[in-house]
Design a protein around this motif. Sequence first.
Motif, mmCIF file in Angstrom:
data_model
loop_
_atom_site.group_PDB
_atom_site.id
_atom_site.type_symbol
_atom_site.label_atom_id
_atom_site.label_comp_id
_atom_site.label_asym_id
_atom_site.label_seq_id
_atom_site.Cartn_x
_atom_site.Cartn_y
_atom_site.Cartn_z
ATOM 1 N N GLY A 245 2.471 8.702 7.446
ATOM 2 C CA GLY A 245 1.748 7.518 7.901
ATOM 3 C C GLY A 245 1.975 6.328 7.000
ATOM 4 N N PHE A 246 1.957 6.557 5.702
ATOM 5 C CA PHE A 246 2.236 5.475 4.750
ATOM 6 C C PHE A 246 3.642 4.931 4.950
ATOM 7 N N ALA A 247 4.608 5.837 5.171
ATOM 8 C CA ALA A 247 5.997 5.429 5.360
ATOM 9 C C ALA A 247 6.144 4.567 6.606
ATOM 10 N N LYS A 248 5.490 4.965 7.671
ATOM 11 C CA LYS A 248 5.566 4.210 8.923
ATOM 12 C C LYS A 248 5.008 2.804 8.747
ATOM 13 N N ARG A 249 3.884 2.684 8.068
ATOM 14 C CA ARG A 249 3.284 1.363 7.854
ATOM 15 C C ARG A 249 4.174 0.497 6.970
ATOM 16 N N ALA A 250 4.735 1.105 5.909
ATOM 17 C CA ALA A 250 5.589 0.336 5.006
ATOM 18 C C ALA A 250 6.839 -0.150 5.719
ATOM 19 N N SER A 251 7.427 0.685 6.552
ATOM 20 C CA SER A 251 8.616 0.293 7.313
ATOM 21 C C SER A 251 8.308 -0.854 8.255
ATOM 22 N N ALA B 127 -2.420 -2.703 -7.310
ATOM 23 C CA ALA B 127 -1.730 -3.545 -8.292
ATOM 24 C C ALA B 127 -1.232 -4.811 -7.620
ATOM 25 N N THR B 128 -1.132 -5.924 -8.372
ATOM 26 C CA THR B 128 -0.738 -7.188 -7.778
ATOM 27 C C THR B 128 0.465 -7.804 -8.463
ATOM 28 N N ARG B 129 1.263 -6.967 -9.210
ATOM 29 C CA ARG B 129 2.482 -7.474 -9.813
ATOM 30 C C ARG B 129 3.648 -6.749 -9.180
ATOM 31 N N THR B 130 4.698 -7.440 -8.820
ATOM 32 C CA THR B 130 5.817 -6.804 -8.143
ATOM 33 C C THR B 130 7.116 -7.199 -8.800
ATOM 34 N N THR B 131 8.172 -6.434 -8.490
ATOM 35 C CA THR B 131 9.440 -6.651 -9.145
ATOM 36 C C THR B 131 10.310 -7.648 -8.414
ATOM 37 N N ALA B 132 10.123 -7.822 -7.120
ATOM 38 C CA ALA B 132 10.935 -8.765 -6.367
ATOM 39 C C ALA B 132 9.995 -9.598 -5.520
ATOM 40 N N ARG B 133 9.999 -9.377 -4.225
ATOM 41 C CA ARG B 133 9.033 -10.082 -3.391
ATOM 42 C C ARG B 133 7.710 -9.316 -3.426
ATOM 43 N N ALA B 134 6.646 -9.982 -3.002
ATOM 44 C CA ALA B 134 5.348 -9.320 -2.986
ATOM 45 C C ALA B 134 5.316 -8.251 -1.907
ATOM 46 N N LEU B 135 4.799 -7.122 -2.245
ATOM 47 C CA LEU B 135 4.602 -6.084 -1.250
ATOM 48 C C LEU B 135 3.430 -6.446 -0.350
ATOM 49 N N HIS B 136 3.468 -5.931 0.851
ATOM 50 C CA HIS B 136 2.359 -6.132 1.765
ATOM 51 C C HIS B 136 1.095 -5.508 1.187
ATOM 52 N N ALA B 137 -0.043 -6.116 1.478
ATOM 53 C CA ALA B 137 -1.304 -5.630 0.920
ATOM 54 C C ALA B 137 -1.559 -4.177 1.280
ATOM 55 N N GLN B 138 -1.240 -3.794 2.519
ATOM 56 C CA GLN B 138 -1.479 -2.409 2.914
ATOM 57 C C GLN B 138 -0.565 -1.449 2.164
ATOM 58 N N THR B 139 0.672 -1.876 1.908
ATOM 59 C CA THR B 139 1.589 -1.029 1.144
ATOM 60 C C THR B 139 1.064 -0.833 -0.267
ATOM 61 N N LEU B 140 0.566 -1.895 -0.869
ATOM 62 C CA LEU B 140 -0.022 -1.777 -2.204
ATOM 63 C C LEU B 140 -1.218 -0.835 -2.193
ATOM 64 N N ARG C 103 10.798 4.557 1.743
ATOM 65 C CA ARG C 103 11.649 5.656 1.287
ATOM 66 C C ARG C 103 10.917 6.547 0.307
ATOM 67 N N PHE C 104 10.151 5.936 -0.588
ATOM 68 C CA PHE C 104 9.366 6.720 -1.539
ATOM 69 C C PHE C 104 8.382 7.631 -0.813
ATOM 70 N N PHE C 105 7.693 7.087 0.156
ATOM 71 C CA PHE C 105 6.720 7.887 0.889
ATOM 72 C C PHE C 105 7.398 9.035 1.643
ATOM 73 N N ARG C 106 8.546 8.765 2.257
ATOM 74 C CA ARG C 106 9.245 9.828 2.975
ATOM 75 C C ARG C 106 9.749 10.906 2.026
ATOM 76 N N ASP C 107 10.334 10.475 0.903
ATOM 77 C CA ASP C 107 10.851 11.441 -0.071
ATOM 78 C C ASP C 107 9.718 12.286 -0.652
ATOM 79 N N THR C 108 8.580 11.654 -0.900
ATOM 80 C CA THR C 108 7.446 12.384 -1.455
ATOM 81 C C THR C 108 6.890 13.377 -0.451
ATOM 82 N N ALA C 109 6.862 12.985 0.813
ATOM 83 C CA ALA C 109 6.427 13.912 1.856
ATOM 84 C C ALA C 109 7.294 15.162 1.859
#
Length: 333
Positions: free
Chosen positions: A294-300, A37-50, A309-315
Amino acid sequence: MFRHSMRAFLVSLCALTAASQAATAVALAVPADQRPATRTTARALHAQTLADLTTAMKGEAYAYATYSLFAAQADGQTRPADGKVAQQAQPAVGELFRTTAQTELNEHLREAAALAGVVGTNEANLRQAINGETYEHQVMYRGFAEQARKDGDLEAAKLFTEIASDEGRHRDAYRTALTVLTTGRGTIPAPPTANTVSVPAGMPKVKAARTEANLDTAMHGEALAHAKYMLYAARAMQTGNAALARLFEGTSGVELHEHFAGEAVLAGLVRTIKTDLRTAITGERTEATTLYPGFAKRASAVGDGAAARFFRDTAADEAKHAAAFQQALNQLS
């Protein structure tokens, strides 16, 4: 929940501003139905996070669809494909699969979709849906059908061809709906009705590894389409467009109860109750220990704290799911 397939565990809906150019470049490099997805609520998320959020949504949608079938099997609602006497019903296991499926869809997928900004205006949602249906109609399913024919999997080739035609009709209905929204003229099409397919327990009905892989890809796409269309339907209803909501809901039902289910039959997705539990355990553990961390580490690392936080909580949730499935399996052994 478990992701793409047993072979690919380790591989890896709300605002309207565009994401970064980098994210757009990545999105355009893959089929429309697979684009982050390419729409965000605040700043743009990193491409890898998306991209990771998209992978998460696809996996959560697949888990919901698959666990729903596992639940029906455990409830004794389906019979083996070989016509033998069905296994003894295990309603407690069915309820476990069912409640876990709801968590995957209504918590995990919805949270990931909100972070990724998947849901936009009704017009934007329709354009996204049109892109996905066009790709599946013109490219993906036609290609899968041709490959299945070459590999001698004629039943799969027939199903892929039928679904390609369905996706073309879905695209055309969405195009008509978009015209109604943008011009104020015409009528939004009536929703399609799913021809629900029963999924009995059984082995795969295809012989080529390529067909098996294509079925897996197709099931993940259908599961994600089901989930996204339900989110789009909710947005349409929120904006007072009940006709559009019905169109999205009806199409969503076809994707899940007809397309996904039909593919699941050929893939031999549902097996014995114990096998289904083992499959779920393996997937949940992989996500809890490898994929989501792994997703959490990259997002951080790129400053996407909310996604991390979402990735960690989901894990953590997936670890609990694995433990619950293991306990259920132990009680059956």
